[in-house]
Write a protein that holds these residues in place. Structure first.
Motif, PDB file in Angstrom:
ATOM      1  N   THR A 100       1.520   9.489  -6.547  1.00 38.71           N
ATOM      2  CA  THR A 100       2.304  10.103  -5.880  1.00 38.71           C
ATOM      3  C   THR A 100       2.599  10.525  -7.344  1.00 38.71           C
ATOM      4  N   ALA A 101       4.198   9.750  -7.427  1.00 46.15           N
ATOM      5  CA  ALA A 101       4.525   9.557  -8.068  1.00 46.15           C
ATOM      6  C   ALA A 101       4.181   9.447  -9.956  1.00 46.15           C
TER       7      ALA A 101
ATOM      8  N   GLN B 284       1.756  10.805 -10.483  1.00 43.69           N
ATOM      9  CA  GLN B 284       0.507  12.351 -10.460  1.00 43.69           C
ATOM     10  C   GLN B 284       2.194  13.247 -10.886  1.00 43.69           C
ATOM     11  N   VAL B 285       2.678  13.196 -10.456  1.00 46.85           N
ATOM     12  CA  VAL B 285       3.661  14.210 -10.520  1.00 46.85           C
ATOM     13  C   VAL B 285       4.131  13.920 -11.583  1.00 46.85           C
ATOM     14  N   LYS B 286       4.387  12.785 -12.173  1.00 45.40           N
ATOM     15  CA  LYS B 286       4.555  12.780 -13.371  1.00 45.40           C
ATOM     16  C   LYS B 286       3.214  13.744 -14.724  1.00 45.40           C
ATOM     17  N   ARG B 287       2.395  13.243 -14.645  1.00 41.75           N
ATOM     18  CA  ARG B 287       1.513  13.636 -15.531  1.00 41.75           C
ATOM     19  C   ARG B 287       1.471  15.404 -15.358  1.00 41.75           C
TER      20      ARG B 287
ATOM     21  N   ALA C 121      -3.464   7.366 -16.818  1.00 46.97           N
ATOM     22  CA  ALA C 121      -4.135   8.011 -15.684  1.00 46.97           C
ATOM     23  C   ALA C 121      -5.797   7.522 -15.857  1.00 46.97           C
ATOM     24  N   GLY C 122      -5.869   6.892 -16.588  1.00 47.51           N
ATOM     25  CA  GLY C 122      -7.206   6.288 -18.005  1.00 47.51           C
ATOM     26  C   GLY C 122      -8.681   7.621 -17.707  1.00 47.51           C
TER      27      GLY C 122
ATOM     28  N   GLU D 221       0.966  -1.205   0.139  1.00 50.63           N
ATOM     29  CA  GLU D 221      -0.157   0.231   0.077  1.00 50.63           C
ATOM     30  C   GLU D 221       0.882   1.284   0.226  1.00 50.63           C
ATOM     31  N   ARG D 222       1.886   1.464   0.475  1.00 49.07           N
ATOM     32  CA  ARG D 222       2.877   2.732   0.653  1.00 49.07           C
ATOM     33  C   ARG D 222       3.775   2.150  -0.498  1.00 49.07           C
ATOM     34  N   MET D 223       4.092   1.744  -1.221  1.00 49.59           N
ATOM     35  CA  MET D 223       4.549   1.845  -2.677  1.00 49.59           C
ATOM     36  C   MET D 223       3.448   1.680  -3.400  1.00 49.59           C
TER      37      MET D 223
END
Length: 505
Positions: A253-254, A256-259, A321-322, A245-247
């Motif tokens: 998050t990564a 989203q940052v990339k998008r 991101a669908g 879950e942490r991964m």
């Protein structure tokens, strides 16, 4: 006369004495009879009391015998259950945890047999990191449970009704095993009430007041039942789940940052690229010599390549991101393929390559899908084929693999006569930034994004399949199959899709 008188008096006196003696004898006989009667009654009462006591003792003996027999049966049943249970079941004296009984499963859990644990305390095996907290919770629970039982007994309440007062919630901690390893366990503790209740009831019989203070805890003969279960696998699975879950949270998050980064770069890069296109168009309208026009053509081609890469990156981000949009509209597959080939014609001519198309007779005239996305896939695959082909050319063939009702499975193949790919490198071509070899990257360039984008468009966005067939030194075939709706003649649009042609190249 005197003598006669005296004789008369003596006779009367003797008669009176005889009467008195008779009366006294009668009284004595009556008293003796009454005494005998009282003694007989007392003896009968005593015998009846003795008989009652003997009966009570006999009943009590029988009850004790039945109770003892019941306890033996319960103990036997308990031992049978304990010996056949996978959990370690143990009995302990008070909160110090001294073993009174331990089931055979202790050997698997702790590495000791039942005899070796006698005289030892359960607390000896608790890991130091947990020992103080576990013992503190246990003592608090026993104290609260005892107070509850004392209160119920003093108020005449039934303490045999199952409840939570005498059962501690499961405790999770580690035990130290004989071989030095640790094992995660879950322990449930239950206070055995029978001896405590008997002691309290005996105190009440002896005359203690219900409002009097109870004895200290250590004065009660208290027995605790432990049920200890090995939960190492569960703890490991929970830890793995938490780590996963942490991964996942980190990956989300990564992503989203990339998008966000790609959206920012797309917005910031498109403006200067559009300006560059406008400037090259203005320069093309001016008087230029052949070398300058060649430079201008190179600048425009490089700008187009950069914009295509940028668009691919943005589309890739949207698909992951669908959020990619598929605009379903009728179009002609023949015209779409030929239009894509014409777009790539100039690039093929530079390398002296030919471009061909081939269509099966069963390919429908009109089908339903997003023509812009299929064109995007075709341009990527054709461009990739041209890039890795030095001699020969590229052929795009389309046929119908299967038809179910009004759905046709359109199979499209892009075949080249290029360098081919080793079988070991095929698997990574559809991965992000995938390249067959480092030498190919140095020689032919490319970002490795195009095939990944095609894979996501075909499989995730359109519900199709994509694959590759290649032989080193002979060429490669990239194919994709899509389930597409067939457009009936009545549903055909009045004009073809803008910019598309039904001719062949």
């Amino acid at each position: 006369n005197l003598l006669e008188h005296q004789t008369k008096i003596n006779a009367e006196t003797t008669l009176a004495q005889n009467k008195e003696a008779t009366r006294m004898k009668r009284i004595q006989e009556e008293e003796a009879a009454a005494l005998d009667k009282e003694q007989a009654a007392a003896a009968a009462s005593l015998k009846a009391r003795q008989d009652e006591i003997l009966r009570m003792l006999s009943d009590r003996h029988n009850q004790d015998a039945l109770s003892y027999k019941k306890q033996l049966e319960e103990q036997k049943h308990f031992e049978i259950l304990a010996e056949n249970c996978g959990d370690m079941i143990s009995l302990h004296k008070g909160t110090n945890g001294i073993f009174r009984y331990c089931s055979p499963s202790c050997a698997a859990l702790l590495g000791y047999n039942s005899d070796e644990l006698k005289g030892h305390s359960f607390q000896e095996f608790i890991h130091p990191d947990h020992a103080e907290e576990v013992q503190k919770e246990l003592e608090g629970f026993v104290r609260t449970s005892l107070q509850s039982v004392v209160r119920k007994v003093q108020h005449g309440q039934d303490v045999t009704v199952p409840g939570q007062d005498n059962t501690l919630r499961p405790q999770l901690f580690r035990l130290c095993r004989r071989d030095g390893t640790n094992v995660w366990v879950e322990r449930t503790v239950k206070v055995m009430l029978s001896k405590i209740v008997s002691s309290l009831q005996h105190d009440n019989v002896e005359g203690s007041s219900p409002s009097s203070s109870p004895k200290p805890e250590d004065e009660y003969e208290m027995e605790l039942l432990y049920v200890t279960r090995d939960v190492s696998q569960r703890v490991a699975m929970e830890e793995t789940q938490r780590r996963t879950e942490r991964m996942q949270a980190t990956a989300t998050t990564a992503a989203q940052v990339k998008r966000d980064f790609l959206a920012f770069i797309g917005h910031e890069c498109r403006n200067p690229l559009n300006a560059l296109f406008n400037i090259t168009d203005f320069l093309a309208d001016t008087s230029l010599d052949d070398q300058q026009r060649q430079y201008l053509t190179t600048i425009k081609q490089c700008s187009s390549d950069m914009l295509r890469i940028l668009n691919d990156l943005l589309d890739l981000s949207k698909i992951e991101a669908g959020k990619i949009d598929i605009d379903i509209t009728p179009f002609q597959m023949r015209g779409l393929v030929n239009e894509a080939l014409r777009t790539m014609h100039a690039e093929a001519v530079k390398k002296g390559l030919w471009l061909k198309s081939a269509f099966d007779a069963n390919v429908p005239d009109w089908i339903m899908c997003d023509p812009s996305r299929i064109r995007q896939i075709l341009l990527n695959l054709i461009g990739n084929a041209i890039k890795f082909t030095e001699r020969g050319g590229v052929c795009v063939s389309v046929d119908v693999q299967d038809t179910i009702d009004d759905i046709c499975f359109l199979h499209t193949r892009v075949t080249d006569t290029g360098i081919g790919i080793e079988e070991s490198a095929v698997a990574k071509l559809f991965s992000m930034y995938g390249q067959a070899t480092a030498s190919d990257f140095r020689k032919y360039g490319g970002t490795g994004i195009g095939l990944r984008l095609c894979s996501l468009l075909v499989q995730q966005s359109m519900g199709g399949t994509i694959g590759i067939e290649s032989t080193k030194g002979e060429g490669t075939t990239l194919w994709f199959t899509l389930p597409l709706s067939i457009k009936t003649p009545a549903d055909k649009p009045s004009i073809a899709h803008p910019g598309l042609s039904t001719g062949t190249t």
